[in-house]
Design a protein around this motif. Structure first.
Motif, PDB file in Angstrom:
ATOM      1  N   ALA A 151      28.632 -63.028-113.790  1.00 42.61           N
ATOM      2  CA  ALA A 151      27.736 -62.486-112.762  1.00 42.61           C
ATOM      3  C   ALA A 151      26.645 -63.503-112.407  1.00 42.61           C
ATOM      4  N   LYS A 152      26.087 -64.169-113.398  1.00 42.63           N
ATOM      5  CA  LYS A 152      25.050 -65.172-113.134  1.00 42.63           C
ATOM      6  C   LYS A 152      25.630 -66.385-112.415  1.00 42.63           C
ATOM      7  N   GLN A 153      26.846 -66.769-112.762  1.00 38.65           N
ATOM      8  CA  GLN A 153      27.489 -67.894-112.084  1.00 38.65           C
ATOM      9  C   GLN A 153      27.718 -67.571-110.614  1.00 38.65           C
ATOM     10  N   ILE A 154      28.175 -66.360-110.341  1.00 42.59           N
ATOM     11  CA  ILE A 154      28.399 -65.947-108.959  1.00 42.59           C
ATOM     12  C   ILE A 154      27.080 -65.946-108.192  1.00 42.59           C
ATOM     13  N   MET A 155      26.031 -65.386-108.796  1.00 43.58           N
ATOM     14  CA  MET A 155      24.726 -65.328-108.127  1.00 43.58           C
ATOM     15  C   MET A 155      24.182 -66.734-107.889  1.00 43.58           C
ATOM     16  N   SER A 156      24.340 -67.629-108.849  1.00 48.33           N
ATOM     17  CA  SER A 156      23.872 -69.009-108.684  1.00 48.33           C
ATOM     18  C   SER A 156      24.609 -69.702-107.550  1.00 48.33           C
ATOM     19  N   ALA A 157      25.924 -69.509-107.474  1.00 49.62           N
ATOM     20  CA  ALA A 157      26.708 -70.124-106.403  1.00 49.62           C
ATOM     21  C   ALA A 157      26.291 -69.568-105.048  1.00 49.62           C
ATOM     22  N   ARG A 158      26.016 -68.269-104.994  1.00 45.07           N
ATOM     23  CA  ARG A 158      25.595 -67.650-103.733  1.00 45.07           C
ATOM     24  C   ARG A 158      24.237 -68.210-103.298  1.00 45.07           C
ATOM     25  N   THR A 159      23.349 -68.420-104.248  1.00 46.01           N
ATOM     26  CA  THR A 159      22.034 -68.982-103.939  1.00 46.01           C
ATOM     27  C   THR A 159      22.165 -70.440-103.514  1.00 46.01           C
ATOM     28  N   LEU A 160      22.997 -71.184-104.215  1.00 43.26           N
ATOM     29  CA  LEU A 160      23.184 -72.604-103.922  1.00 43.26           C
ATOM     30  C   LEU A 160      23.737 -72.832-102.522  1.00 43.26           C
ATOM     31  N   ARG A 161      24.685 -72.037-102.098  1.00 44.30           N
ATOM     32  CA  ARG A 161      25.284 -72.267-100.783  1.00 44.30           C
ATOM     33  C   ARG A 161      24.278 -72.073 -99.658  1.00 44.30           C
ATOM     34  N   LYS A 162      23.219 -71.303 -99.909  1.00 45.06           N
ATOM     35  CA  LYS A 162      22.191 -71.105 -98.895  1.00 45.06           C
ATOM     36  C   LYS A 162      21.371 -72.373 -98.668  1.00 45.06           C
ATOM     37  N   ARG A 163      21.432 -73.307 -99.612  1.00 46.36           N
ATOM     38  CA  ARG A 163      20.754 -74.597 -99.429  1.00 46.36           C
ATOM     39  C   ARG A 163      21.502 -75.475 -98.424  1.00 46.36           C
ATOM     40  N   PHE A 164      22.782 -75.248 -98.265  1.00 46.82           N
ATOM     41  CA  PHE A 164      23.611 -76.115 -97.443  1.00 46.82           C
ATOM     42  C   PHE A 164      24.021 -75.505 -96.102  1.00 46.82           C
ATOM     43  N   PHE A 165      23.956 -74.186 -96.000  1.00 44.49           N
ATOM     44  CA  PHE A 165      24.382 -73.497 -94.793  1.00 44.49           C
ATOM     45  C   PHE A 165      23.358 -72.444 -94.414  1.00 44.49           C
TER      46      PHE A 165
END
Length: 103
Positions: free
Chosen positions: A4-18
């Protein structure tokens, strides 16, 4: 780190690029945040969810109402106002994450 934390981190990270609006899945973000909070033993308020998701509280209210009407989350006032997954909601999230790993 839990899935769950990995998914949330990936979701947050993609907002830096798109653009954030490309990935708006508010109900899913709420469920992940509340699942992580439950697993780690802390409480999360509506305002904290708005901050974490970079969303206006007025916009999140609609999703919170939908999740509450489906008995997936509940609002509690003790020890301070917060949201949490219902037992059913937490179980469904756990099953979803376990099946995601197995897939």
């Amino acid at each position: 780190m839990t899935l769950a934390k990995q998914i949330m981190s990936a979701r947050t990270l993609r907002k830096r690029f798109f653009m954030q609006s490309m990935f708006d899945e508010h109900a899913w973000d709420i469920l992940l945040i509340l699942y992580i909070a439950a697993e780690e033993g802390y409480l999360v308020s509506k305002h904290e969810i708005a901050d974490i998701t970079f969303s206006r509280l007025s916009m999140l209210e609609n999703w919170l109402n939908i999740l509450q009407s489906q008995y997936i989350i509940v609002e509690s006032a003790w020890p301070h106002p917060h949201l949490e997954l219902t037992q059913d909601g937490r179980g469904r999230m756990r099953e979803l994450l376990l099946e995601s790993v197995a897939a």
